[in-house]
Write a protein that holds these residues in place. Structure first.
Motif, mmCIF file in Angstrom:
data_model
loop_
_atom_site.group_PDB
_atom_site.id
_atom_site.type_symbol
_atom_site.label_atom_id
_atom_site.label_comp_id
_atom_site.label_asym_id
_atom_site.label_seq_id
_atom_site.Cartn_x
_atom_site.Cartn_y
_atom_site.Cartn_z
ATOM 1 N N LEU A 87 0.924 -1.202 -0.149
ATOM 2 C CA LEU A 87 0.130 -0.094 -0.095
ATOM 3 C C LEU A 87 1.124 1.381 0.032
ATOM 4 N N THR A 88 0.902 2.281 -1.155
ATOM 5 C CA THR A 88 1.523 3.394 -0.966
ATOM 6 C C THR A 88 0.819 4.324 -1.962
ATOM 7 N N GLY A 113 3.553 -0.038 5.268
ATOM 8 C CA GLY A 113 4.799 0.769 5.418
ATOM 9 C C GLY A 113 4.471 1.704 6.419
ATOM 10 N N ARG A 114 5.476 2.044 7.231
ATOM 11 C CA ARG A 114 5.332 3.371 7.911
ATOM 12 C C ARG A 114 6.406 4.108 7.556
ATOM 13 N N TYR A 115 6.753 5.410 8.344
ATOM 14 C CA TYR A 115 7.731 6.199 8.007
ATOM 15 C C TYR A 115 7.977 6.638 6.770
ATOM 16 N N GLU A 116 9.034 6.673 5.711
ATOM 17 C CA GLU A 116 9.116 7.024 4.689
ATOM 18 C C GLU A 116 9.064 5.911 3.600
ATOM 19 N N GLY A 117 8.454 4.706 4.079
ATOM 20 C CA GLY A 117 8.117 3.761 3.265
ATOM 21 C C GLY A 117 9.290 2.495 3.347
ATOM 22 N N ILE A 131 -0.359 -0.584 -4.573
ATOM 23 C CA ILE A 131 -1.826 0.019 -4.652
ATOM 24 C C ILE A 131 -2.074 1.378 -3.765
ATOM 25 N N SER A 132 -2.566 2.514 -4.059
ATOM 26 C CA SER A 132 -3.010 3.586 -3.416
ATOM 27 C C SER A 132 -4.593 3.501 -3.236
ATOM 28 N N ILE A 133 -4.929 4.230 -2.094
ATOM 29 C CA ILE A 133 -6.169 4.152 -1.701
ATOM 30 C C ILE A 133 -6.656 5.672 -1.977
ATOM 31 N N GLY A 134 -5.809 6.572 -2.655
ATOM 32 C CA GLY A 134 -6.161 7.923 -2.761
ATOM 33 C C GLY A 134 -5.048 8.945 -2.644
ATOM 34 N N TYR A 136 -3.489 11.020 -1.131
ATOM 35 C CA TYR A 136 -3.320 12.209 0.277
ATOM 36 C C TYR A 136 -2.262 11.306 0.900
ATOM 37 N N VAL A 137 -1.606 11.741 1.787
ATOM 38 C CA VAL A 137 -0.555 10.920 2.490
ATOM 39 C C VAL A 137 -0.979 10.461 4.127
ATOM 40 N N LEU A 138 -0.989 9.429 4.223
ATOM 41 C CA LEU A 138 -1.426 8.810 5.617
ATOM 42 C C LEU A 138 -0.250 8.632 6.551
ATOM 43 N N GLY A 140 0.665 5.652 7.783
ATOM 44 C CA GLY A 140 0.889 4.304 7.501
ATOM 45 C C GLY A 140 -0.047 3.747 6.703
ATOM 46 N N GLY A 141 0.317 2.577 5.955
ATOM 47 C CA GLY A 141 -0.367 1.623 5.193
ATOM 48 C C GLY A 141 -1.516 0.671 5.745
HETATM 49 N N1 4HQ Z 1 0.678 5.535 2.895
HETATM 50 N N2 4HQ Z 1 -2.620 4.774 -0.094
HETATM 51 C C1 4HQ Z 1 3.066 6.289 3.726
HETATM 52 C C2 4HQ Z 1 -0.242 6.114 2.239
HETATM 53 C C3 4HQ Z 1 -1.324 5.363 1.250
HETATM 54 C C4 4HQ Z 1 -2.298 5.984 0.442
HETATM 55 C C5 4HQ Z 1 0.996 4.282 2.997
HETATM 56 C C6 4HQ Z 1 1.577 6.419 3.757
HETATM 57 C C7 4HQ Z 1 2.515 3.965 2.896
HETATM 58 C C8 4HQ Z 1 4.760 4.744 3.968
HETATM 59 N N3 4HQ Z 1 -1.181 3.825 1.045
HETATM 60 N N4 4HQ Z 1 3.505 4.781 3.951
HETATM 61 N N5 4HQ Z 1 -2.598 7.080 0.365
HETATM 62 O O1 4HQ Z 1 -0.536 7.265 2.130
HETATM 63 O O2 4HQ Z 1 -2.122 3.685 -0.001
#
Ligand code: 4HQ
Length: 234
Positions: A87-88, A113-117, A131-134, A136-138, A140-141
């Protein structure tokens, strides 16, 4: 289907996956969900899972060796190979088509992932799909993994119960849903559209179809691109 999750925060998965339809799917054996702690595969005294980025820059990067061992451990828990999903925000954006593709897999292995990935070598050598869910930056995954698990579970045969089907809901035909109403038929002077009380099923269906087209045209015109003259009496 079986889903394995690799995370530094297993406790984050208590809650959202323990209620309603996902809870039921797990109890019924339709969804076999397993959560694994990546940190258990660190080997040093401090149980380190991350390190500074080569080349400099802010934050920390998750180590490829720790992730390799964690994945090897999880892979060995079941005979199916498992499709590895990371998830990224850099991945392809999750949509109804991708959810259905993932739901057809016998086994998914989700990496949070956490931190910078994660170290890019892990992505190159082990990840099948990013895969990304959108956009914006969260932090963690974990939340993206739970979103994916929830959406995929709805497509496991039997998970929605006998009558319901994911085909009858939003996006199955690329349109938004029509508005819904229930009793009371009038509240504070606000009445339900007449046609819905008429009992005239053909008229109700026509009205709902028109509502779906109108709403989609107004709110999500992007969903109609390339299907312009299809079934459009309005
Ligand atoms: N992150 N869709 C950063 C996300 C994300 C997203 C997950 C934050 C990975 C390293 N993942 N970590 N949007 O924002 O999937």
């Amino acid at each position: 289907m079986r889903i394995d999750v690799l995370t530094l925060f297993p406790e984050a998965f208590r809650g959202p996956l323990d209620v309603s339809i996902v809870k039921r799917a797990r109890e019924d054996g339709l969804l076999d969900l397993h959560i694994y702690d990546i940190r258990e595969h660190a080997t040093d005294r401090h149980r380190t899972v991350d390190d500074y980025p080569f080349g400099g820059g802010q934050g920390m990067v998750m180590r490829v060796d720790v992730l390799d061992r964690a994945l090897e451990f999880v892979r060995a828990r079941a005979p199916e190979r498992g499709l590895v999903v990371y998830l990224t925000p850099a991945g392809e954006r999750l949509n109804d088509r991708i959810v259905r593709e993932l739901a057809a897999e016998p086994r998914l292995i989700l990496v949070c992932g956490r931190y910078e990935g994660v170290d890019e070598r892990f992505v190159e050598h082990f990840v099948d799909r990013e895969i990304s869910i959108g956009d914006y930056v969260l932090t963690g995954g974990e939340l993206p993994a739970m979103v994916l698990i929830d959406a995929v579970t709805r497509h496991i045969p039997g998970a929605l119960g006998d009558a319901a089907s994911p085909e009858e809901e939003s996006f199955a035909d690329g349109l938004l849903e029509h508005p819904q109403y229930t009793r009371p038929a009038e509240y504070k002077g606000w009445s339900v559209p007449e046609v819905l009380l008429s009992g005239h099923h053909a008229k109700i269906e026509a009205w709902r179809r028109q509502q779906r087209l109108e709403r989609t045209r107004e709110r999500r015109p992007d969903l109609l691109e390339g299907k312009e003259e299809e079934d459009d009496p309005g």
